[in-house]
Design an enzyme around this catalytic site. Structure first.
Site, PDB file in Angstrom:
ATOM      1  N   GLU A 259     -13.355 -12.801  -6.611  1.00 16.49           N
ATOM      2  CA  GLU A 259     -12.168 -12.322  -6.918  1.00 16.49           C
ATOM      3  C   GLU A 259     -10.778 -13.206  -6.069  1.00 16.49           C
ATOM      4  O   GLU A 259      -9.696 -13.424  -6.463  1.00 16.49           O
ATOM      5  CB  GLU A 259     -11.819 -11.124  -6.558  1.00 16.49           C
ATOM      6  CG  GLU A 259     -12.628  -9.801  -7.234  1.00 16.49           C
ATOM      7  CD  GLU A 259     -13.873  -9.724  -6.655  1.00 16.49           C
ATOM      8  OE1 GLU A 259     -14.658 -10.587  -5.907  1.00 16.49           O
ATOM      9  OE2 GLU A 259     -14.475  -8.641  -7.216  1.00 16.49           O
TER      10      GLU A 259
ATOM     11  N   SER B 236      -7.243   1.608  -2.892  1.00 23.74           N
ATOM     12  CA  SER B 236      -5.908   0.968  -3.076  1.00 23.74           C
ATOM     13  C   SER B 236      -6.183  -0.510  -3.794  1.00 23.74           C
ATOM     14  O   SER B 236      -7.144  -1.049  -3.544  1.00 23.74           O
ATOM     15  CB  SER B 236      -5.257   0.629  -1.820  1.00 23.74           C
ATOM     16  OG  SER B 236      -4.343  -0.378  -1.821  1.00 23.74           O
TER      17      SER B 236
ATOM     18  N   CYS C 287     -11.657  -2.536  13.791  1.00 24.86           N
ATOM     19  CA  CYS C 287     -12.070  -3.942  14.060  1.00 24.86           C
ATOM     20  C   CYS C 287     -12.284  -4.526  15.361  1.00 24.86           C
ATOM     21  O   CYS C 287     -13.086  -5.500  15.390  1.00 24.86           O
ATOM     22  CB  CYS C 287     -10.916  -4.720  13.255  1.00 24.86           C
ATOM     23  SG  CYS C 287     -10.760  -4.672  11.623  1.00 24.86           S
TER      24      CYS C 287
ATOM     25  N   GLU D 238     -16.415 -11.339   2.246  1.00 21.36           N
ATOM     26  CA  GLU D 238     -15.221 -11.210   1.636  1.00 21.36           C
ATOM     27  C   GLU D 238     -14.351 -12.422   0.851  1.00 21.36           C
ATOM     28  O   GLU D 238     -14.116 -12.696  -0.150  1.00 21.36           O
ATOM     29  CB  GLU D 238     -14.169 -10.356   2.274  1.00 21.36           C
ATOM     30  CG  GLU D 238     -12.905 -10.109   1.635  1.00 21.36           C
ATOM     31  CD  GLU D 238     -11.644  -9.194   2.409  1.00 21.36           C
ATOM     32  OE1 GLU D 238     -11.198  -8.447   1.887  1.00 21.36           O
ATOM     33  OE2 GLU D 238     -11.718  -9.669   3.577  1.00 21.36           O
TER      34      GLU D 238
ATOM     35  N   LYS E 280     -16.165 -10.460   6.882  1.00 20.47           N
ATOM     36  CA  LYS E 280     -15.196 -11.060   6.139  1.00 20.47           C
ATOM     37  C   LYS E 280     -15.542 -12.359   5.671  1.00 20.47           C
ATOM     38  O   LYS E 280     -15.037 -12.919   4.923  1.00 20.47           O
ATOM     39  CB  LYS E 280     -13.774 -11.271   7.280  1.00 20.47           C
ATOM     40  CG  LYS E 280     -13.125 -10.121   7.615  1.00 20.47           C
ATOM     41  CD  LYS E 280     -11.782  -9.827   6.859  1.00 20.47           C
ATOM     42  CE  LYS E 280     -11.451  -8.758   6.951  1.00 20.47           C
ATOM     43  NZ  LYS E 280     -10.629  -8.107   5.734  1.00 20.47           N
TER      44      LYS E 280
ATOM     45  N   CYS F   3      -8.816  -2.560   3.395  1.00 22.15           N
ATOM     46  CA  CYS F   3      -8.999  -3.998   3.889  1.00 22.15           C
ATOM     47  C   CYS F   3     -10.262  -4.103   4.587  1.00 22.15           C
ATOM     48  O   CYS F   3     -10.501  -5.345   4.996  1.00 22.15           O
ATOM     49  CB  CYS F   3      -7.717  -3.795   4.863  1.00 22.15           C
ATOM     50  SG  CYS F   3      -7.303  -2.351   5.667  1.00 22.15           S
TER      51      CYS F   3
ATOM     52  N   GLU G  91       2.347   1.523  -3.501  1.00 19.07           N
ATOM     53  CA  GLU G  91       1.043   2.254  -4.474  1.00 19.07           C
ATOM     54  C   GLU G  91       1.266   3.795  -4.029  1.00 19.07           C
ATOM     55  O   GLU G  91       0.748   4.487  -5.044  1.00 19.07           O
ATOM     56  CB  GLU G  91      -0.084   1.450  -4.008  1.00 19.07           C
ATOM     57  CG  GLU G  91      -1.283   1.774  -5.265  1.00 19.07           C
ATOM     58  CD  GLU G  91      -2.482   1.151  -4.915  1.00 19.07           C
ATOM     59  OE1 GLU G  91      -2.649   0.309  -3.769  1.00 19.07           O
ATOM     60  OE2 GLU G  91      -3.543   1.278  -5.427  1.00 19.07           O
TER      61      GLU G  91
ATOM     62  N   GLU H 137       0.852  -1.163  -0.093  1.00 20.71           N
ATOM     63  CA  GLU H 137      -0.099  -0.040   0.078  1.00 20.71           C
ATOM     64  C   GLU H 137       0.760   1.321   0.043  1.00 20.71           C
ATOM     65  O   GLU H 137       0.323   2.208  -0.691  1.00 20.71           O
ATOM     66  CB  GLU H 137      -0.856   0.019   1.072  1.00 20.71           C
ATOM     67  CG  GLU H 137      -2.144   0.606   1.047  1.00 20.71           C
ATOM     68  CD  GLU H 137      -3.251   0.537   1.819  1.00 20.71           C
ATOM     69  OE1 GLU H 137      -3.735  -0.504   1.857  1.00 20.71           O
ATOM     70  OE2 GLU H 137      -3.788   1.176   2.853  1.00 20.71           O
TER      71      GLU H 137
END
Ligand code: HC1
Ligand code: SF4
Length: 560
Positions: free
Chosen positions: A364, A317, A501, A359, A356, A297, A280, A277
């Site tokens: 992907e 990102s 979190c 996710e 999550k 994230c 980037e 990150e």
């Protein structure tokens, strides 16, 4: 400010928002269903009633404290009133308690016991509703709903999503997405905060414990775990440890006893994320954008953009979340091992977060027809599994996570609380790496609890504008300001849940003070960490220079 008299006791008050708060301050456990101190007052359940000197009964959540006020909280009339409410709630409630997901943790069950409600005189006239199992993260069972509206207000006031609302009238009144849709057909982002607020089993987190046990008992499987940063400072809470106590080592031991082959640390993935990150971000600084760069994230945040604000997706990102970076590297590195011993590596991530689960199921992150993370278990699910195993958690001898992927830095640990990702990336991008600079970053304002925090940080000849935001309702505000041109940032860290979190919906139930203690626990772990910056993680360095060379795009990045 003044003095109240509660059950004859003199109780000073100063700024409490209602009489209920003063009662609780006085050490009286006033029962409520619909009162949630972080949200607006609803006053619907009427459990918190009190009686004044004239015998007038009213709800304490909707009364303002006044100097000289005299109230009683426990008269015979009040007790009768509370019992009646409980009985009526139970009458229109599926009473399949023994097998309910929330059994033992249900406020209705607790209060019925506390108030000695032993039989229900009224028939249930409500229709039977179908369960909604369409969401990858949560399950809705309207038959267990007591219409307290906590979920409605959480989804609207904390997350700004307003997916759930009251529908129909009279005895048909239910809480449901608009037009009785299934959750999967709405913009629900799977944050799970509605389930965290629900006092009964009406909204629960999707339980995948059975699946986990099946895999752990399968001799053909090698079950490998990763543990997220925020889990370690909350998992002990249900075993009597204070919020914030770092119980990572005990959790590793427990998982080994339960049949884990290896236990690793998501912090390793977070260090990889910081490296990618930061690279980037520096690249965008060279190229001139697009700014702001948003962190990637938090899966519920990504889902929100996809469903409601896709124009900002190109700002996000391209880094996968630490969980998914970790899983991609793990599956890649374990291919040879699997071919060698004929076992299949099954990867379980223990997360504080319900999103999550969503996710992990995304297209992907599937390879060769299998997800990189095979299963996500929340902190609460792993606590249940530890209890099922009969393990005495607090008596366990701790064990460190396995190497090589059990190694993470302090920078990675603080990912688990709001501001942590931005601070970790800042540590990486500043040129001066002295202790003073690390401290300057720490005290720059990135840490804290305000919903939106802004920081200016000098990097090279530029002053970077960084924002940290948590709680989706505030994220929406920030986006509106960016859109209106009244705010400009280079980097924005976004976490959907309040406090980040540590306050994820998969954690043990806790109010704000507990979440702050958990965050403190993560900062403490950073303070005592041998290595504080991600670029100093030797395993990450070796991987990036070796097996991952030229493959970072394939393994560590994603385009939503
Ligand atoms: Fe999080 Fe993250 S910090 S998203 O909050 O970037 O869930 O803890 O595991 O992936 O590392 C959650 C926590 C977690 C990821 C990391
Ligand atoms: Fe709302 Fe989050 Fe619940 Fe979905 S999971 S209904 S977005 S609170």
């Amino acid at each position: 400010k003044g003095i109240m008299y509660i059950d004859g006791q003199r109780v000073p008050f100063d700024g409490e928002k209602n009489v209920l708060a003063v009662i609780r301050k006085a050490g009286i456990d006033m029962p409520t269903f619909c009162y949630y101190s972080e949200l607006s007052t609803f006053g619907a359940c009427r459990m918190c009633v009190v009686e004044d000197e004239k015998g007038k009964i009213d709800t304490s959540c909707s009364m303002e404290p006044r100097d000289g006020m005299k109230i009683r909280t426990n008269t015979a009339r009040l007790l009768k009133h509370r019992r009646m409410i409980l009985e009526l709630m139970l009458a229109s409630h599926d009473r399949d308690c023994t097998t309910c997901e929330k059994s033992g943790k249900c406020r209705l069950q607790d209060l019925a016991l506390q108030f000695g409600v032993r039989h229900v005189r009224f028939p249930d006239t409500r229709p039977a509703y179908e369960k909604d199992r369409s969401s990858p993260a949560i399950v809705r069972d309207p038959n267990k709903c007591i219409l307290c509206g906590d979920c409605v207000r959480v989804c609207d006031e904390m997350q700004g999503m307003a997916i759930l609302n009251f529908a129909h009238r009279g005895s048909d009144l239910v809480v449901s997405p608009a037009f009785d849709r299934k959750l999967a057909d709405t913009s629900c982002i799977s944050c799970g905060q509605c389930a965290a607020a629900c006092p009964t089993g009406a909204i629960t987190i999707r339980d995948e414990i059975g699946k986990a046990w099946r895999e752990l008992y399968d001799p053909k499987k090698r079950v490998v775990f990763q543990i997220a940063p925020a889990v370690r400072v909350a998992v002990g809470e249900e075993f009597g440890l204070e919020p914030g106590v770092n119980a990572l080592d005990k959790l590793v031991s427990a998982l080994k006893m339960m049949g884990a082959a290896e236990v690793y640390d998501t912090n390793f993935g977070a260090d990889l994320t910081v490296m990618e990150e930061a690279a980037e971000f520096l690249e965008r600084l060279k190229k001139g954008g697009p700014f702001p760069m948003f962190t990637s994230c938090c899966p519920a945040w990504i889902k929100y953009l996809e469903k409601e604000n896709p124009k900002y997706l190109k700002h996000v990102s391209t880094c996968k979340s630490p969980m998914e970076m970790f899983a991609a590297v793990l599956k890649d590195q374990y291919k040879a091992k699997d071919a060698e011993d004929g076992r299949t590596t099954y990867h379980i991530a223990i997360m504080p977060c319900t999103a999550k689960k969503m996710e992990a199921a995304r297209e992907e992150f599937q390879h060769d027809g299998r997800p990189d993370v095979d299963l996500v278990l929340t902190t609460q699910e792993i606590i249940t599994m530890i209890k099922e195993s009969g393990i005495r958690f607090t008596e366990l001898e701790g064990e460190s996570p396995d190497l090589p992927f059990g190694m993470g830095t302090g920078a990675a640990t603080i990912f688990g609380t709001t501001g942590g990702v931005a601070e970790a990336v800042a540590r990486r991008v500043v040129e001066d790496k002295s202790r003073n600079t690390l401290q300057a970053i720490q005290f720059s304002g990135l840490r804290g609890s305000e919903a939106i925090r802004e920081v200016s940080l000098p990097v090279g000849d530029r002053i970077l504008r960084i924002a940290v935001v948590h709680g989706l309702v505030h994220v929406k505000k920030l986006l509106a300001e960016i859109e209106a041109g009244t705010a400009y940032y280079d980097l924005v860290e976004v976490m959907t849940c309040k406090t980040g979190c540590v306050g994820g919906a998969g954690q043990p139930y806790g109010l704000l003070p507990a979440k702050h203690q958990r965050a403190e626990g993560l900062y403490e772990a950073d303070r005592t960490a041998l290595i504080k910056r991600s670029e100093r993680n030797p395993i990450v360095g070796e991987l990036l220079a070796g097996p991952l060379k030229g493959r970072t795009h394939e393994l560590l990045h994603v385009h939503y």
